[in-house]
Scaffold this active site. Sequence first.
Site, short mmCIF file in Angstrom:
data_model
loop_
_atom_site.label_atom_id
_atom_site.label_comp_id
_atom_site.label_asym_id
_atom_site.label_seq_id
_atom_site.Cartn_x
_atom_site.Cartn_y
_atom_site.Cartn_z
N HIS A 1 16.75 24.19 31.21
CA HIS A 1 16.67 24.01 29.77
C HIS A 1 17.66 22.94 29.34
O HIS A 1 18.74 22.84 29.92
CB HIS A 1 16.99 25.32 29.03
CG HIS A 1 16.49 25.33 27.63
ND1 HIS A 1 17.23 24.80 26.61
CD2 HIS A 1 15.34 25.77 27.10
CE1 HIS A 1 16.54 24.92 25.49
NE2 HIS A 1 15.39 25.51 25.75
N HIS B 1 7.99 20.93 27.04
CA HIS B 1 8.35 21.75 25.86
C HIS B 1 7.47 23.00 25.89
O HIS B 1 7.55 23.80 26.80
CB HIS B 1 8.16 20.87 24.62
CG HIS B 1 8.71 21.41 23.34
ND1 HIS B 1 9.51 22.52 23.24
CD2 HIS B 1 8.57 20.97 22.05
CE1 HIS B 1 9.83 22.74 21.98
NE2 HIS B 1 9.27 21.81 21.23
N ASP C 1 9.79 30.64 28.94
CA ASP C 1 8.38 30.38 29.25
C ASP C 1 7.96 30.91 30.60
O ASP C 1 6.79 31.14 30.85
CB ASP C 1 8.10 28.88 29.17
CG ASP C 1 8.12 28.41 27.74
OD1 ASP C 1 7.74 29.21 26.88
OD2 ASP C 1 8.53 27.27 27.48
N1 CMC Z 1 13.13 21.97 38.83
C1 CMC Z 1 13.89 21.22 39.67
N2 CMC Z 1 14.94 20.48 39.25
C2 CMC Z 1 15.23 20.47 37.94
C3 CMC Z 1 14.48 21.23 37.02
C4 CMC Z 1 13.40 22.01 37.49
N3 CMC Z 1 12.68 22.75 36.68
N4 CMC Z 1 14.99 21.04 35.78
C5 CMC Z 1 16.02 20.19 35.91
N5 CMC Z 1 16.17 19.86 37.23
C6 CMC Z 1 17.24 19.02 37.79
C7 CMC Z 1 17.03 17.54 37.52
O1 CMC Z 1 16.29 16.93 38.57
C8 CMC Z 1 18.45 17.06 37.44
O2 CMC Z 1 18.97 16.97 38.76
P1 CMC Z 1 20.06 15.82 39.14
O3 CMC Z 1 21.26 16.10 38.26
O4 CMC Z 1 20.32 16.04 40.59
O5 CMC Z 1 19.41 14.52 38.83
C9 CMC Z 1 19.20 18.20 36.76
O6 CMC Z 1 18.45 19.38 37.10
C10 CMC Z 1 19.30 18.08 35.24
O7 CMC Z 1 17.98 17.90 34.71
P2 CMC Z 1 17.60 17.01 33.46
O8 CMC Z 1 16.23 16.46 33.65
O9 CMC Z 1 18.72 16.05 33.19
O10 CMC Z 1 17.61 18.08 32.33
P3 CMC Z 1 16.99 17.92 30.87
O11 CMC Z 1 17.90 18.61 29.96
O12 CMC Z 1 16.67 16.49 30.57
O13 CMC Z 1 15.58 18.67 31.00
C11 CMC Z 1 13.93 20.37 30.99
C12 CMC Z 1 15.36 19.97 30.59
C13 CMC Z 1 13.60 21.73 30.36
C14 CMC Z 1 12.92 19.33 30.45
C15 CMC Z 1 13.87 20.47 32.54
O14 CMC Z 1 14.77 21.44 33.02
C16 CMC Z 1 12.45 20.74 33.05
O15 CMC Z 1 11.67 19.80 33.23
N6 CMC Z 1 12.11 22.05 33.30
C17 CMC Z 1 10.77 22.42 33.68
C18 CMC Z 1 9.88 22.47 32.46
C19 CMC Z 1 10.16 23.68 31.60
O16 CMC Z 1 10.25 24.81 32.09
N7 CMC Z 1 10.27 23.45 30.27
C20 CMC Z 1 10.45 24.51 29.28
C21 CMC Z 1 11.75 24.45 28.58
S1 CMC Z 1 12.08 25.96 27.67
C22 CMC Z 1 10.93 25.96 26.40
C23 CMC Z 1 11.25 25.07 25.27
O17 CMC Z 1 12.34 25.20 24.69
O18 CMC Z 1 10.38 24.26 24.93
#
Ligand code: CMC
Length: 425
Positions: free
Chosen positions: A305, A264, A363
């Site tokens: 995201h 987050h 971010d």
């Molecule tokens: N790098 C590599 N792969 C990723 C990433 C990433 N940053 N983010 C998602 N994926 C992949 C994930 O492995 C999955 O792949 P597959 O479908 O093959 O299994 C797919 O993309 C979907 O990911 P998810 O985990 O189901 O997505 P989510 O909605 O649960 O997670 C997130 C969203 C923001 C937690 C995630 O994208 C992440 O960990 N990003 C990096 C951390 C980050 O930058 N966070 C800030 C978010 S913006 C600020 C805020 O609003 O707080």
Amino acid sequence: MSNEKATLSVGDKTIELPIYSGSEGPDVVDVRSLVQQGLFTYDPGFVSTAACESAITFIDGAKGILLHRGYPIDQLAENADYLEVCYLLLHGELPTPEEDERFRTTVNNHTMIHDQMSHFFNGFRRDAHPMAIMCGVVGALSAFYHDTMDMTDEHEREIAAFRLVAKMPTIAAMCYKYSMGQPFMFPRNNLSYAENFLQMMFATPCEEYTANPVIAKAMDRIFILHADHEQNASTSTVRLAGSTGANPFACIASGIAALWGPAHGGANEAVLTMLGEIGDESRIEEYVAKAKDKDDPFRLMGFGHRVYKNFDPRAKVMRETCHEVLKELGLEDDPLFKMAQKLEKIALEDEYFVQRKLYPNVDFYSGIILKAIGIPTSMFTVIFALSRTIGWFAHWNEMVSTSYRIGRPRQLYTGPSKRDYPKKK
Ligand code: CMC
């Protein structure tokens, strides 16, 4: 409410569920009656669950739209300043010139914190993370204002909002000064909100600080772009804490705690840590491969995201501001920033990221701007918390000014069924 109903068949039962339409966004199915049928819904991570009704912020993640009280975020970032956005989030409308003047004057009158609060800082180790300090100090505001506050009174709630919005920059800068071993700087009420924050961060009693207008504008944009984001993890935490009747200062402290995690608000700090770890442009490919490897937990910080499956509209504005700041400070050729730009380009073109719609998020760019301004990485999430305080407060205020119930999710229990405690020999 529409006349349409969803029909759910479970065994030999048919259950009719009302459907509601909001002013924007998908319709929602009202599942509240399911409990009377002995059923719960199951939605870990609240991916398909609307937990409340709200009129503050709307996001369309597929189209990359973010509206505060109907106004697009890019228009607000272009034309308003942070305090105007605070007023809008809180009151639902943009202020008239008179309201604007009154709002700013009142915020300015609350910028100092109770002098006794400065002693709290001494209880923390010098190397404590500023988020840990902020969590504690904001929670401690309850000790000063809780007893005198009637949460059912709209005016008293508004005073709590003034206190929080006005004092957060002071507290945030104090967290920084404490970690540096420098004396706290008092707020200067003749400065703008962003200039005053920069002054409290970078001035010392021996040296004045005058903010570069490009930097002050970038700071204000960072505040605006983080001001609210609908029912994210920290806002939902604030609502849940508030649903118990807890005071707003304690609720905001719970939001700060929830914001801290790298998934987050901790992501802006994690971006810089990641860039430091990559260390050199030549290693970017290696890290991109790690991020794509399903056996490696590494993710590219600042990408992806939960809601946006398109370019985050905040990231678009932040990207522009990022380039303005790097140009102004002559940092365009700095190796770290060049590396960030290369990473951005690769991720935007790489099949893995394109297919999963993993765009650089807000971010990614805010971390780079803050680093360029000279703010240490450990302060990044503190600045996010400062900016988001108004969003948290607006949601808390919206909830407590309408009828609400204590938040109490249910569960799918998978532990042992009842068993008897073994007889002792
Ligand atoms: N790098 C590599 N792969 C990723 C990433 C990433 N940053 N983010 C998602 N994926 C992949 C994930 O492995 C999955 O792949 P597959 O479908 O093959 O299994 C797919 O993309 C979907 O990911 P998810 O985990 O189901 O997505 P989510 O909605 O649960 O997670 C997130 C969203 C923001 C937690 C995630 O994208 C992440 O960990 N990003 C990096 C951390 C980050 O930058 N966070 C800030 C978010 S913006 C600020 C805020 O609003 O707080």
